[in-house]
Design a protein around this motif. Structure first.
Motif, PDB file in Angstrom:
ATOM      1  N   ALA A  50      66.380  32.058  21.308  1.00 16.23           N
ATOM      2  CA  ALA A  50      65.194  32.723  21.833  1.00 16.23           C
ATOM      3  C   ALA A  50      65.464  34.224  21.927  1.00 16.23           C
ATOM      4  O   ALA A  50      66.549  34.632  22.338  1.00 16.23           O
ATOM      5  CB  ALA A  50      64.862  32.162  23.208  1.00 16.23           C
ATOM      6  N   ILE A  51      64.482  35.010  21.548  1.00 19.02           N
ATOM      7  CA  ILE A  51      64.641  36.469  21.667  1.00 19.02           C
ATOM      8  C   ILE A  51      64.786  36.834  23.142  1.00 19.02           C
ATOM      9  O   ILE A  51      64.008  36.357  23.971  1.00 19.02           O
ATOM     10  CB  ILE A  51      63.419  37.208  21.081  1.00 19.02           C
TER      11      ILE A  51
ATOM     12  N   GLU B  25      67.069  40.322  24.629  1.00 20.65           N
ATOM     13  CA  GLU B  25      67.107  41.772  24.469  1.00 20.65           C
ATOM     14  C   GLU B  25      66.579  42.121  23.079  1.00 20.65           C
ATOM     15  O   GLU B  25      66.838  41.403  22.119  1.00 20.65           O
ATOM     16  CB  GLU B  25      68.546  42.265  24.648  1.00 20.65           C
ATOM     17  N   LEU B  26      65.827  43.207  23.003  1.00 19.82           N
ATOM     18  CA  LEU B  26      65.194  43.556  21.727  1.00 19.82           C
ATOM     19  C   LEU B  26      65.978  44.628  20.985  1.00 19.82           C
ATOM     20  O   LEU B  26      66.648  45.453  21.599  1.00 19.82           O
ATOM     21  CB  LEU B  26      63.767  44.048  21.980  1.00 19.82           C
ATOM     22  N   PRO B  27      65.892  44.629  19.650  1.00 23.12           N
ATOM     23  CA  PRO B  27      66.601  45.645  18.866  1.00 23.12           C
ATOM     24  C   PRO B  27      65.917  47.012  18.945  1.00 23.12           C
ATOM     25  O   PRO B  27      64.790  47.128  19.415  1.00 23.12           O
ATOM     26  CB  PRO B  27      66.532  45.090  17.441  1.00 23.12           C
TER      27      PRO B  27
ATOM     28  N   GLY C  36      66.292  47.632  23.440  1.00 15.78           N
ATOM     29  CA  GLY C  36      66.455  46.658  24.521  1.00 15.78           C
ATOM     30  C   GLY C  36      67.876  46.650  25.064  1.00 15.78           C
ATOM     31  O   GLY C  36      68.744  47.405  24.635  1.00 15.78           O
ATOM     32  N   GLY C  37      68.106  45.787  26.049  1.00 12.68           N
ATOM     33  CA  GLY C  37      69.454  45.589  26.568  1.00 12.68           C
ATOM     34  C   GLY C  37      70.006  46.785  27.318  1.00 12.68           C
ATOM     35  O   GLY C  37      71.220  46.905  27.467  1.00 12.68           O
TER      36      GLY C  37
ATOM     37  N   ASN D 233      71.001  40.441  19.916  1.00 12.06           N
ATOM     38  CA  ASN D 233      69.878  41.325  20.259  1.00 12.06           C
ATOM     39  C   ASN D 233      68.925  41.451  19.079  1.00 12.06           C
ATOM     40  O   ASN D 233      68.013  42.260  19.120  1.00 12.06           O
ATOM     41  CB  ASN D 233      70.386  42.730  20.611  1.00 12.06           C
ATOM     42  N   TYR D 234      69.186  40.680  18.045  1.00 12.22           N
ATOM     43  CA  TYR D 234      68.426  40.751  16.797  1.00 12.22           C
ATOM     44  C   TYR D 234      68.482  42.140  16.165  1.00 12.22           C
ATOM     45  O   TYR D 234      67.596  42.533  15.421  1.00 12.22           O
ATOM     46  CB  TYR D 234      66.971  40.275  16.985  1.00 12.22           C
ATOM     47  N   ASN D 235      69.555  42.882  16.498  1.00 18.82           N
ATOM     48  CA  ASN D 235      69.805  44.070  15.699  1.00 18.82           C
ATOM     49  C   ASN D 235      70.391  43.611  14.375  1.00 18.82           C
ATOM     50  O   ASN D 235      71.072  42.579  14.303  1.00 18.82           O
ATOM     51  CB  ASN D 235      70.777  45.036  16.396  1.00 18.82           C
TER      52      ASN D 235
END
Lengths: 553, 553
Positions: free
Chosen positions: A424-425, A427-429, A459-460, B522-524
């Motif tokens: 699941a997503i 923290e976002l990039p 994010g993060g 983080n989907y980076n």
């Protein structure tokens, strides 16, 4: 979606340019709004303040040819107050006055104004039309130049009535429509879907202010908006395996020591409309404005969890904190999501149960009376209308945690996707977007340059360390000025950075493609294009932002 | 640098293939090495163990045509033990026997072996030549198939002597050369520079094992290697503004409760040689192997800081933890670096003062006797030969913190660079590389596929969630199997992920370009190319890894 508004806004560039110069000074400090709340008879709150405070900027008043240099003025002004002997109009009635033919009406606090004849004189040009049929307050927050005695006087001269304090929606309610009790929204919110209501504003408005006015903050609803009575509201905290839950009323929470967290919240689908151009995806066709920044006040979740009996040992044994909202689907299932427990219990996590957004009770669209604010983590986990928290060994089993808001390889399609295979997503990039100009705009070249403005965020708790722009396909990169940035250091930097750059323009150039990319404090950067990050849900759409503009020399 | 070894290794592919099959079973558990240390007369430690333990894998012994199915054997074997009546050779003497003309010698613990006549019979083919003149131990760790009674017997049959336990370097020491007392390195380390010594191994060896053998772990030295006497070693902890520092001996530290942290460490310049192809940069010409993973044992820095008097309040008032190494430049300045204080004091930061690396005292090249291990953060801040820690309001003012190890825009050159404008690299962005095959290799197609293996890692405690590979320029992406991954969840996932993928090959294809990119929790994801992330120091070189290979059908 966004594009529909643009044609009416793209003319009158000269006046816009002037207006832009006038509004350069707005920044963090534009949020000194009144904080007296009165409750209306629908169990909701309206802002009924009369004190207007404004500090420290230079105003050049083009109407009166007068300079209020470095103004340090505090004015107690009656603008927008209820006036005897004037007709009362509902929000719904005002919202129908958006054109010359019907008359153009706007509201300011309790005042209703007919500005039909002022539109052509407005120094900001046709931008005033964005507020037609709605409140001008968010724009006055964005453009500090309005906070000026002369402007208040001028506005009051257009006064035609008072705004009804009865919730407009209850008057027009269709009992058979689950969305019939949704709140009335500002006209400047452009819907991506109406039922459920999902909307964003223009990126060009977003990048005007570090804090996004509530009325312009993107709305992401999965279901009808609950209508919660704050008097009877209860929040249940359950620790799996324990016999008794702990229950908090709104008053219980408000009595606890509070914290204010300023954070950017973004939808995982922000900028999806660009990814869609590569190959269709499933999801709302968001532009670049499904993001916003607000000040949230509330009580730290970790303190509430301690009161509910969560020990340090529990923190190691349990893995997730599940949230349940009061929004319910047709089968009776509530919206749900979860976050890893470390984020909830870590003092550097800054997770709060918020009851205020930008100085007022959280608006209904944003989670009234309680929304959990999980800084640095995708909007979908910042659960609105929060009614239940479960400390668990497992993630939320909701659709939105398990079968949505996940990333996949570009070669995964709806036949081959296995949602269990991706996390699941959370923290976002890193992402960025140009807010001004907009794709397709014609821009006036001044002194051999054009001004480009935008936002960047990661994010993060990561901070933006650089934004690079190019107008020659990457041969030359211009480093943007980071105009507005919170001083907080990573990993507790929760807010976006607003930036601007002057891009040099050759006098023979007529068209230009501009790319923007940001770099965060982990030196992660955006991927170049959408081809290789495409995913079937159209989330994580953080490739370089590219716009094409025409130049006017 | 790396390429120099390749020509001698690229033949004999069939035997390699067989060997690869044999060595499939190696994984985490290959680190059951003996832990009896004897000190030699140079104040250093040698591993002199005789117990060989190996557990749980299938061995097919091709020489004796016998299957040791699911072997669960523990053997006490005399292999490598000192033998009476044999000549003694120094490391230096052994290192000169690397070719047929001189004889090919290798060592195993205290044994010296002449394997000249075995090279052509070695099931792993000419790979044995990587160990020529050096120890075979790191390779026996990589390829578990060697841990087999028959192999030990065979090796002992080539025994010609004993290895001197006098430090080889002290024999050849040039007193006028500051690097004269550097330790002797394994021949499989390929230098990027000799003075100071900087070296990496082949990526194809790296990806064979989750844990990198110490002998093959990349070495990044900025200065000559200090020669610290552990008996007199002292670590000073200073809190700025306090009158007295606290001093710890090595014994003091070893008496404290210890922790073992397995972490990947990477140089900020890893993969620089690829960025250099776009435009030259300043820095060591690293291939893709300036990275490695090891188990470090030591004492948590936060506990040491508490003993030194650091309070919770101090944690808020001070901002940085500065480290000083014992390596000194010609002006008398020590190597220095710093990290943000939250990382040092946070229980989830996992920072330790390590005295063991993969079960043995930290080798001299890696920081003997104490190296600070800062998981998730660039190698440069994992200061070796640590002698001083300063709690400060400021970053380290060292050259390496202030004027090196920072990222810049591609348009920043040495005339325009202002090092103050970029933050020091701490947590590193997501990266991946293909280890097998290597760029330029010829690969045998089997069942219409080729096997590709590599590593992926992300700093800041992020986990790799996906590795995508393409052989058609991004039209089709293949999701790799994540073969070896630590189960720790972010933000405490410190180690790399080893992956493999079978790429389908059309029978008419003769040449192939393969790209790899990783996605973290983080989907980076990685940037596509080097053009737009180029920077004058050639750091953060994390674009897609692209290799060109020839196919053999």
């Amino acid at each position: 979606m966004i594009k529909s508004l643009r044609p009416t806004l793209s003319s009158n560039r000269l006046i816009n340019q002037l207006f832009r110069t006038l509004s350069q000074s707005n920044g963090y400090e534009n949020d000194n709004r009144d904080k007296n709340y009165n409750k209306n008879n629908n169990g909701q709150y309206l802002v009924l303040g009369t004190t207007v405070a404004f500090i420290g900027y230079q105003i050049y008043d083009i109407t009166r040819k007068k300079v209020y240099a470095d103004a340090q003025i505090e004015v107690d002004y009656d603008v927008g107050k209820h006036k005897q002997n004037l007709p009362t109009y509902t929000v719904e009635e005002v919202s129908q006055h958006t054109e010359q033919s019907t008359g153009i009406w706007v509201t300011y606090k309790e005042g209703v104004y007919d500005v039909t004849n002022f539109v052509n004189e407005h120094p900001g040009g046709e931008q005033i039309l964005i507020a037609a049929g709605s409140s001008v307050e968010p724009f006055w927050m964005l453009y500090a130049v309005h906070k000026n005695p002369h402007v208040y006087e001028l506005l009051e001269s257009f006064r035609i009535g008072n705004l009804s304090n009865v919730d407009a929606v209850s008057l027009t309610q269709d009992m058979s429509d689950p969305y019939g009790r949704d709140p009335k929204r500002h006209n400047a919110l452009i819907p991506a879907s109406k039922k459920p209501f999902n909307a964003e504003t223009l990126p060009s408005l977003l990048v005007e202010n570090f804090i996004t006015p509530n009325e312009l903050f993107y709305v992401r609803n999965h279901l009808p908006v609950p209508n919660i009575n704050p008097e009877t509201y209860e929040l249940e905290i359950e620790i799996e395996g324990r016999k008794k839950s702990k229950v908090f009323t709104l008053e219980d929470l408000k009595k606890m020591p509070c914290r204010t967290i300023t954070t950017t919240i973004m939808c995982a689908g922000n900028r999806r409309s660009e990814m869609t151009k590569i190959k269709p995806v499933k999801g709302l066709n968001w532009g670049a404005a499904a993001i916003g920044t607000a000040k949230f006040k509330g009580v730290p979740l970790r303190e509430v969890l301690k009161l509910a009996g969560l020990s340090e040992e529990d923190e190691e044994n349990f893995k997730h904190v599940q949230f349940e909202g009061d929004d319910v689907d047709v089968t009776g299932k509530m919206y749900g999501a979860s976050i890893p427990i470390w984020k909830a219990v870590d003092k550097r996590g800054d997770v709060i149960l918020a009851y205020e957004m930008n100085g007022v009770p959280i608006p209904r669209d944003h989670g009234f009376p309680i929304r959990v604010i999980v800084p640095g983590i995708v909007g979908a986990r910042n659960v609105k209308w929060l009614t239940k928290v479960v400390i668990s060994k497992k993630e939320s089993d909701s659709h939105w945690q398990q079968n949505d808001y996940k990333g996949f390889s570009p070669s995964t399609d709806w036949d081959t996707v296995d949602f269990k295979k991706s996390p699941a997503i959370q923290e976002l990039p890193v992402i960025s977007a140009i807010g001004k100009p907009l794709d397709g705009d014609t821009v006036k070249v001044e002194d051999g340059h054009i001004l480009v403005k935008g936002y960047a965020w990661s994010g993060g708790g990561q901070k933006i360390v650089r934004v690079d722009l190019t107008s020659d396909g990457g041969k030359t990169w211009h480093v943007a000025n980071l105009d507005h940035q919170d001083p907080a250091e990573p990993p507790r930097h929760w807010t976006w950075t607003l930036w601007s750059a002057k891009i040099p323009v050759d006098k023979n150039t007529k068209n230009m493609e501009i790319w923007a990319k940001a770099v965060d404090s982990n030196y992660n950067t955006q991927p170049e294009g959408f081809e290789n990050i495409w995913n079937l849900r159209g989330v994580l759409s953080n490739a370089y932002h590219r716009i094409n503009i025409k130049l006017e020399h």
